[in-house]
Design an enzyme around this catalytic site. Structure first.
Site, PDB file in Angstrom:
ATOM      1  N   HIS A   1      46.859 -25.240 -19.386  1.00 35.05           N
ATOM      2  CA  HIS A   1      47.156 -26.548 -18.620  1.00 35.05           C
ATOM      3  C   HIS A   1      46.174 -26.524 -17.576  1.00 35.05           C
ATOM      4  O   HIS A   1      45.367 -25.562 -17.367  1.00 35.05           O
ATOM      5  CB  HIS A   1      48.657 -26.302 -18.024  1.00 35.05           C
ATOM      6  CG  HIS A   1      48.937 -25.075 -17.193  1.00 35.05           C
ATOM      7  ND1 HIS A   1      48.215 -24.895 -15.906  1.00 35.05           N
ATOM      8  CD2 HIS A   1      49.551 -24.045 -17.589  1.00 35.05           C
ATOM      9  CE1 HIS A   1      48.599 -23.616 -15.818  1.00 35.05           C
ATOM     10  NE2 HIS A   1      49.510 -23.093 -16.592  1.00 35.05           N
TER      11      HIS A   1
ATOM     12  N   HIS B   1      45.614 -15.679 -10.668  1.00 34.80           N
ATOM     13  CA  HIS B   1      44.535 -16.207 -10.139  1.00 34.80           C
ATOM     14  C   HIS B   1      43.968 -15.700  -8.749  1.00 34.80           C
ATOM     15  O   HIS B   1      44.894 -15.356  -7.935  1.00 34.80           O
ATOM     16  CB  HIS B   1      43.956 -17.696 -10.364  1.00 34.80           C
ATOM     17  CG  HIS B   1      44.674 -18.572  -9.311  1.00 34.80           C
ATOM     18  ND1 HIS B   1      43.912 -19.420  -8.595  1.00 34.80           N
ATOM     19  CD2 HIS B   1      45.716 -18.564  -8.475  1.00 34.80           C
ATOM     20  CE1 HIS B   1      44.496 -20.080  -7.724  1.00 34.80           C
ATOM     21  NE2 HIS B   1      45.899 -19.697  -7.532  1.00 34.80           N
TER      22      HIS B   1
ATOM     23  N   GLU C   1      46.017 -21.001   0.152  1.00 38.98           N
ATOM     24  CA  GLU C   1      47.294 -21.854  -0.203  1.00 38.98           C
ATOM     25  C   GLU C   1      48.462 -21.417   0.582  1.00 38.98           C
ATOM     26  O   GLU C   1      49.040 -20.521   0.678  1.00 38.98           O
ATOM     27  CB  GLU C   1      47.570 -21.576  -1.586  1.00 38.98           C
ATOM     28  CG  GLU C   1      46.253 -21.757  -2.590  1.00 38.98           C
ATOM     29  CD  GLU C   1      46.715 -21.235  -4.141  1.00 38.98           C
ATOM     30  OE1 GLU C   1      47.545 -20.825  -4.155  1.00 38.98           O
ATOM     31  OE2 GLU C   1      45.631 -21.098  -4.754  1.00 38.98           O
TER      32      GLU C   1
ATOM     33  N   HIS D   1      49.001 -17.678  -0.028  1.00 40.41           N
ATOM     34  CA  HIS D   1      47.961 -16.777  -0.682  1.00 40.41           C
ATOM     35  C   HIS D   1      46.687 -17.182  -0.057  1.00 40.41           C
ATOM     36  O   HIS D   1      46.275 -18.209  -0.354  1.00 40.41           O
ATOM     37  CB  HIS D   1      48.551 -17.107  -2.083  1.00 40.41           C
ATOM     38  CG  HIS D   1      49.848 -16.830  -2.694  1.00 40.41           C
ATOM     39  ND1 HIS D   1      50.716 -17.511  -3.257  1.00 40.41           N
ATOM     40  CD2 HIS D   1      50.517 -15.729  -2.589  1.00 40.41           C
ATOM     41  CE1 HIS D   1      51.705 -17.160  -3.441  1.00 40.41           C
ATOM     42  NE2 HIS D   1      51.690 -16.152  -2.857  1.00 40.41           N
TER      43      HIS D   1
ATOM     44  N   HIS E   1      47.344 -13.670  -6.958  1.00 40.57           N
ATOM     45  CA  HIS E   1      48.828 -14.049  -6.750  1.00 40.57           C
ATOM     46  C   HIS E   1      48.974 -14.731  -8.358  1.00 40.57           C
ATOM     47  O   HIS E   1      48.133 -14.853  -9.044  1.00 40.57           O
ATOM     48  CB  HIS E   1      49.307 -15.067  -5.770  1.00 40.57           C
ATOM     49  CG  HIS E   1      48.372 -16.113  -5.738  1.00 40.57           C
ATOM     50  ND1 HIS E   1      47.047 -16.130  -5.175  1.00 40.57           N
ATOM     51  CD2 HIS E   1      48.531 -17.539  -5.886  1.00 40.57           C
ATOM     52  CE1 HIS E   1      46.311 -17.409  -5.155  1.00 40.57           C
ATOM     53  NE2 HIS E   1      47.241 -18.258  -5.762  1.00 40.57           N
TER      54      HIS E   1
HETATM   55 FE   LIG Z   1      47.097 -20.462  -6.246  1.00 40.33          FE
END
Ligand SMILES: [Fe+2]
Length: 450
Positions: free
Chosen positions: A303, A346, A352, A376, A382
């Protein structure tokens, strides 16, 4: 005043209505003939109105980013401020905000902020969670949560430090701006431009209204480029709604509050500053219904990056590197074959801040609740929690509708600094990091699917 009486619509001289489009050059008048024809600044304006320009960009900005509106109002804005006095909103912080607290670096998650004390309006109900960049150099942002149980009636506000992207999570609110009235409910957002006068009240049945705010210090939010996606999908321009002109003709004592370079000031005047009878231009507030976002995603395997769900982006001046992206995770079909479907593990140079409006976010099986938040930060790893990993690794990969969910992210190029409030908040989850504890070693040196 109760929430029903507070409906802004009752107080205005025109019906609640919106004009479709993003960045259009709109024109609207609450009284017939109030808008000058063929020019901006007549010698005398109809109805005895004053003409005034509000510039959201330098005069000399390129045509594509040049934003200004002409307002025709009962009094010019210079009559909407008198001598200022200092004011204090101690929970509303601005970057750089390096407050002293003892919470070490880490991936963090919070349950919703506590209910406020009685009589908490929008201004006093804002709680800054993180700040990033520098408000003085017009770069970065702040992530706020708000919880309010009272309405701004004779109190007004404008923020010179940035635009406010308001994301309601519980309860609808009415934002009465200089340029018209916006009613916004959970799963909708609204954007109030830098410098625009406003007041906020609750509408509907909820005694308490809650949500999130991105205060964007930098270049204005705009729609992202679509590249090979083409001319349609994601957020479509026609789904952005700008209010028609509306005004208050109120000659009572009012207070105007200002946020300017991270500090607050108050001034008292004898009338409402929401006195714009007509306006035209492209510097405007707007609302947008997140349910009209048309997601694009994988139709065979893997995705795309979550940037595929960007609703609005605020550029930083460096190509492809946003000052802030506003990204959502909306309902969608998951159909990818032989694919781990949730967001992958990642680390990111961007930082974020996430919130959940309703439902469940697909990377977390539990613990991330509506009204909650997670952070994050730059380069901190995370991804799905252990139970989410197991479920997604073993599920039958039939088409699945991910439904009844709406999460979002404020993602900025700048590291997000925790406020002392956020670091010491009682709803901070001590055990968030343990959501990944169950991700045991699966490697034993022998080939094969484990
Ligand atoms: Fe992320």
């Amino acid at each position: 005043m109760d929430a029903t009486e507070a409906s802004c619509v009752k107080a205005v001289a025109t019906a609640l209505a919106y004009m479709p489009g993003f960045g259009n050059d709109f024109e609207t008048e609450a009284l017939p003939g109030a808008l000058p024809r063929g020019q901006n600044s007549p010698q005398k304006c109809n109805y005895g109105l004053y003409a005034e320009q509000l510039s959201g960009s330098p005069f000399t900005a390129p045509r594509g980013t040049n934003e200004r509106s002409w307002l025709y109002r009962i009094r010019p804005s210079v009559r909407h401020t008198r001598r200022f006095s200092n004011a204090s909103y101690p929970f509303w912080k601005s970057a750089p905000c390096l407050e002293d607290h003892s919470l070490p670096l880490g991936q963090l998650r919070w349950d919703p902020i506590p209910s406020p004390a009685t009589g908490t309006d929008f201004l006093s109900g804002i709680r800054t969670m993180t700040t990033a960049g520098d408000v003085l150099s017009q770069a970065g942002m702040a992530a706020h949560a708000y919880a309010i149980n009272d309405d701004m009636v004779d109190d007004y506000f404008f923020n010179a430090d940035g635009e406010l992207l308001i994301v309601p999570q519980l309860g609808a609110i009415c934002v009465f701006t200089e340029m018209g009235v916006i009613e916004v409910e959970p799963a909708e957002i609204c954007l109030i431009p830098r410098g625009m006068m406003m007041r906020v009240s609750r509408i509907g049945d909820e005694p308490e209204a809650r949500g999130y705010i991105c205060e964007n210090y930098g270049a204005k939010f705009t729609m992202p480029e679509r590249g090979p996606i083409g001319a349609n999908c994601l957020a479509n321009a026609r789904d952005f709604k700008t209010p028609v002109a509306a005004f208050e003709d109120k000659e009572t004592t009012c207070r105007v509050h200002v946020k300017w370079c991270g500090r607050f000031y108050t001034t008292e005047i004898g009338h409402s500053p929401l006195d714009v009878v007509a306006w035209h231009g492209n510097y405007t507030p707007f609302k947008y219904d997140l349910r009209t976002f048309s997601p694009v995603g994988a139709i065979l395997f893997d995705h795309p990056d979550p940037s595929i769900f960007t609703v609005l982006t605020a550029p930083s001046g460096e190509d492809g590197t946003a000052n802030v992206d506003f990204v959502i995770f909306p309902p969608r079909w998951l159909v990818a074959e032989h694919t781990f479907r949730p967001p992958w593990y990642h680390r990111n140079i961007m930082s974020e801040f996430m919130g959940l409006i309703h439902g469940q976010y697909d990377a977390k099986e539990k613990g991330f609740v509506p009204g909650g938040m997670s952070l994050h930060n730059m380069m901190l790893p995370h991804g799905p929690d252990a139970s989410g990993f197991l479920k997604a690794s073993n599920m039958e990969l039939a088409p699945v509708k991910l439904d009844h969910t709406m999460a979002f992210m404020f993602e900025t190029r700048f590291p997000q600094q925790l406020t002392k409030y956020a670091a010491e908040l009682e709803t901070l989850q001590d055990d968030y990091i343990s959501c990944w504890d169950g991700l045991e070693r699966r490697f034993d040196g022998t080939p094969g699917i484990k």
